[in-house]
Design an enzyme around this catalytic site. Structure first.
Site, short mmCIF file in Angstrom:
data_model
loop_
_atom_site.label_atom_id
_atom_site.label_comp_id
_atom_site.label_asym_id
_atom_site.label_seq_id
_atom_site.Cartn_x
_atom_site.Cartn_y
_atom_site.Cartn_z
N LYS A 285 0.86 -1.19 0.00
CA LYS A 285 0.00 0.00 0.00
C LYS A 285 0.90 1.25 0.00
CE LYS A 285 -4.45 1.04 2.06
NZ LYS A 285 -5.54 0.40 2.79
N GLU A 367 -19.59 -5.42 9.46
CA GLU A 367 -20.52 -4.64 10.28
C GLU A 367 -21.61 -5.51 10.89
OE1 GLU A 367 -19.35 -3.72 7.34
OE2 GLU A 367 -18.34 -1.82 7.75
N ARG A 395 -26.09 -1.69 6.37
CA ARG A 395 -25.81 -3.09 6.07
C ARG A 395 -26.22 -4.00 7.23
NH1 ARG A 395 -20.37 -4.94 3.28
NH2 ARG A 395 -21.55 -4.06 1.58
C1 TPP Z 1 -19.09 -1.88 4.36
C2 TPP Z 1 -17.91 -0.97 4.44
N1 TPP Z 1 -17.27 -0.83 5.63
C3 TPP Z 1 -16.20 0.01 5.72
C4 TPP Z 1 -15.76 0.70 4.63
C5 TPP Z 1 -14.61 1.68 4.75
N2 TPP Z 1 -13.44 1.22 4.02
C6 TPP Z 1 -13.14 1.69 2.81
S1 TPP Z 1 -11.77 1.03 2.18
C7 TPP Z 1 -11.52 0.10 3.57
C8 TPP Z 1 -10.34 -0.78 3.67
C9 TPP Z 1 -10.30 -1.72 2.52
O1 TPP Z 1 -9.19 -2.55 2.63
P1 TPP Z 1 -8.82 -3.46 1.40
O2 TPP Z 1 -10.04 -4.07 0.84
O3 TPP Z 1 -7.73 -4.37 1.82
O4 TPP Z 1 -8.30 -2.43 0.32
P2 TPP Z 1 -6.97 -1.54 0.36
O5 TPP Z 1 -7.42 -0.16 0.75
O6 TPP Z 1 -6.03 -2.12 1.35
O7 TPP Z 1 -6.45 -1.57 -1.01
C10 TPP Z 1 -12.53 0.31 4.50
C11 TPP Z 1 -12.63 -0.31 5.81
C12 TPP Z 1 -16.48 0.53 3.43
N3 TPP Z 1 -16.13 1.18 2.32
N4 TPP Z 1 -17.52 -0.31 3.36
#
Ligand code: TPP
Length: 635
Positions: A285, A367, A395
């Site tokens: 990242k 969630e 959700r």
């Molecule tokens: C249902 C939901 N919960 C929380 C989020 C907030 N959120 C956005 S990106 C993220 C992290 C995602 O991690 P990953 O899938 O590993 O992608 P990366 O950013 O590491 O590439 C979170 C928790 C969201 N978008 N949707």
């Protein structure tokens, strides 16, 4: 002309030779850093998928092949490579490019829901559709992070994708594994995935065993038989493909996600396989930008635009005020515990976690599990505080309704980023909470208007022991503290009619709309109209004390930073009907629409939630009911 400027679409990308790609990747990174540090947005995730996205568009033929990004926060590189380079400077600005895939933009964007863990289900559906419509050559590619893979929906999809009936569907799941959501991804699944990262350790262990055994008197076939057994055993323990292959899915990887050619090779193999394949890509990242790579908190997952310098005293973010107060409550109440769904820092729970590390549970991007496990904690005698963005609670509605409320369990939900959030756009506006939570029996919801009320209402909420409570606020900066001049039931009276005017309008402002209402009241009072402004503090259920005041006024006006359908105003109107109060009610709030992205102020303005617009509307409404006043105003 830079290489990037020559890319008008994926076809141009395919014309580049492999030795031109590192330069293209460098130009993309420069562009990402320049625009995102200025406009705000997701920096770390996009820096990490530059080579992966180049490879995706060189191997697949979008939009005939469909590339579905989970969450979509990592789709900036995709935008740059699909004809949107020239507009990229407008990212996340009103009328500019969305910060997520958008179906209003070129046809390369498939889904725009920016809630995690949905991509595999969309992809499953698309692949089924192409099979049924006899379009077997089309590939469907889902790009999902290791964080999003912790969400339950992703596993429901995997269960379907690995079914026998799915064997001939061209569905490629690209797991972008950077080991993190905001913070390192947690849980047993994450441990499985990160086993790949220890594959060097696996090689080392193997080397050690080899050396040890070769020194032993046993030589020849038995040695190699033993070695093979050990090797297989170790591999099974350390490699995640077992997990997916046991489900019947083809697994390719792990692939170094920053080696564009290696990724291309794996994707070509996956594309030609002709059935469901999981490609495991390891990325970093924030790759290529030390400030992001080395940022321990979240690798610059999301950055804000630079703050405009101002001499005014700095208001504090609601999130911080909440985090501080919860930490103070934690010292007094050992039964108070906290839950986050992979968002410890963004929800302000980090302060509580630092003080009471054993009393915080990060459940991953889950969630629904967060809510029902909170129910379990409450059944076990604790008072859980679930800190979550308002939009993500939708959700887990069923869990709030039947797992928590039906059991009358004392769980407090703290909804950050409620109401209009701004540049993150339609699926991030936390505007549905009043409407959906208003139907939950026994649930009480409070909306603080300022920092003082955050602390006050949080304490009131965690004191409730016979059902769920909710606190909702916007994530931005708190409004200036607005002291009460009196009480009305559980609410605060903020302003009374000017001397010489009557009780014309009862103006009820929920949460941060209380400040908008007090400003509107000044403008309305200038027209000789008497206004009482009340912040009800507790929004759900509507406070019956409002009924008496409503009966004494000629018009009741409600203002909310939430969907107006079934929200605060509708709740007040219903309560007045039930109390036989016939004073007319006007409700102002967000329309029942998916709102665009833009600054919060711009969107509130668009929806008419400004003091000026409200004052005009309310003055006109009073004038319609008071002919003498209308005459005076020349109406
Ligand atoms: C249902 C939901 N919960 C929380 C989020 C907030 N959120 C956005 S990106 C993220 C992290 C995602 O991690 P990953 O899938 O590993 O992608 P990366 O950013 O590491 O590439 C979170 C928790 C969201 N978008 N949707």
């Amino acid at each position: 002309m830079s290489l990037l400027e020559t890319i008008r679409g994926p076809r141009d990308l395919k014309d580049l030779s492999p030795d031109q790609l590192p330069q293209l990747a460098a130009e993309i990174r420069d562009q990402l850093i320049a625009v995102v540090t200025s406009n705000g947005g997701h920096l770390g995730p996009n820096l990490g998928v530059v080579e992966l996205t180049i490879a995706l568009h060189r191997v697949f033929d979008s939009p005939v092949d469909r590339i579905v990004y989970d969450t979509g926060h990592q789709s900036y590189v995709h935008k740059l490579l699909t004809g949107r380079h020239a507009e990229f400077g407008s990212l996340r600005q009103r009328h500019g490019l969305s910060g997520y895939p958008s179906r209003a933009e070129p046809e390369h964007d498939v889904i725009e829901n920016s809630h995690d863990s949905t991509s595999l289900s969309y992809a499953d559906g698309l692949a089924k559709a192409y099979q049924l419509r006899d379009e077997p050559a089309r590939s469907v590619v889902a790009v999902i992070g290791d964080g999003a893979l912790t969400g339950g929906m992703a596993w429901e999809a995997l269960n379907n994708i690995s079914a026998d009936s799915a064997r001939d569907r061209r569905l490629i799941m690209v797991v972008n594994d950077n080991g993190r959501s905001y913070q390192p991804t947690i849980g047993g699944l994450a441990n499985q995935m990160s086993a790949v990262r220890v594959s060097q350790r696996y090689e080392n262990v193997l080397e050690y065993i080899k050396t040890t055994l070769s020194r032993a008197p046993l030589v020849g076939a038995p040695l190699y038989g033993t070695l093979h057994g050990i090797k297989k055993g170790l591999k099974d323990v350390l490699q995640p493909q077992v997990l997916f292959e046991d489900l019947g899915l083809k697994y390719l990887g792990p692939v170094d996600g920053h080696d564009e050619q290696a990724v291309e090779q794996a994707l070509r193999k996956a594309r030609d396989f002709g059935g469901p394949v999981l490609v495991h890509v390891i990325t970093t990242k924030g790759f290529g930008y030390p400030l992001a790579e080395q940022n321990d908190e979240d690798c610059l997952h999301q950055v804000s635009p630079p703050a405009v310098a101002s001499a005014a005293p700095k208001p504090q973010p609601w999130t911080k005020v909440f985090g501080r107060e919860l930490t103070a409550i934690g010292a007094e109440r050992p039964d108070v515990v906290a839950i986050t769904a992979a968002m410890l820092h963004p929800t302000g729970l980090n302060a509580f976690a630092a003080a009471y590390p054993d009393r915080v549970y990060d459940v991953g991007i889950a969630e629904q599990h967060a809510v029902t496990s909170a129910a379990g904690l409450a059944m076990g005698g604790l008072h859980p505080v679930v800190a979550i963005y308002a939009t993500f609670l939708s959700r887990a509605f069923d869990q709030v309704l039947t797992d928590v409320a039906m059991h009358r369990l004392p769980v407090t939900f703290v909804l950050d980023r409620a109401g209009v959030t701004g540049p993150d756009g339609s699926s991030h506006h936390g505007m549905w909470d009043f409407s959906i939570l208003g139907v939950v029996p026994g649930l009480q919801l409070a909306a603080p208007r300022d920092a003082v009320r955050v602390a006050e209402l949080l304490r009131e909420a965690v004191a409730v022991s016979d059902g769920p409570t909710v606190l909702r606020f916007n994530g931005k900066l708190t409004e200036t503290d607005l002291p009460a001049v009196g009480k009305l039931g559980r609410g605060d009276v903020l302003a009374r009619p000017a001397p010489g005017t009557g009780e014309d309008v009862l103006l009820l402002g929920a949460g941060s709309m209380a400040a908008v209402c007090t400003a509107a009241a000044v403008l309305i009072a200038d027209q000789g109209i008497g206004v009482t402004v009340v912040d009800p503090r507790w929004i759900i259920p509507a406070d019956e004390a409002i009924a008496g005041a409503a009966a004494a006024h000629r018009l009741v006006v409600t203002v909310e930073d939430a969907c107006v359908a079934g929200g605060f105003g509708d709740g007040v109107a219903r309560m007045l009907r039930e109390q036989d109060v016939s004073t007319p009610v006007r409700t102002f709030g967000l329309p029942r629409e998916f709102l665009p992205h833009g600054e919060r102020g711009q969107i509130l303005d668009l929806c008419g939630l400004t003091p000026q617009h409200l004052a005009r509307e309310i003055t006109a409404a009073v004038a319609r009911r008071t002919p003498a006043l209308a005459h005076e105003q020349g109406a």
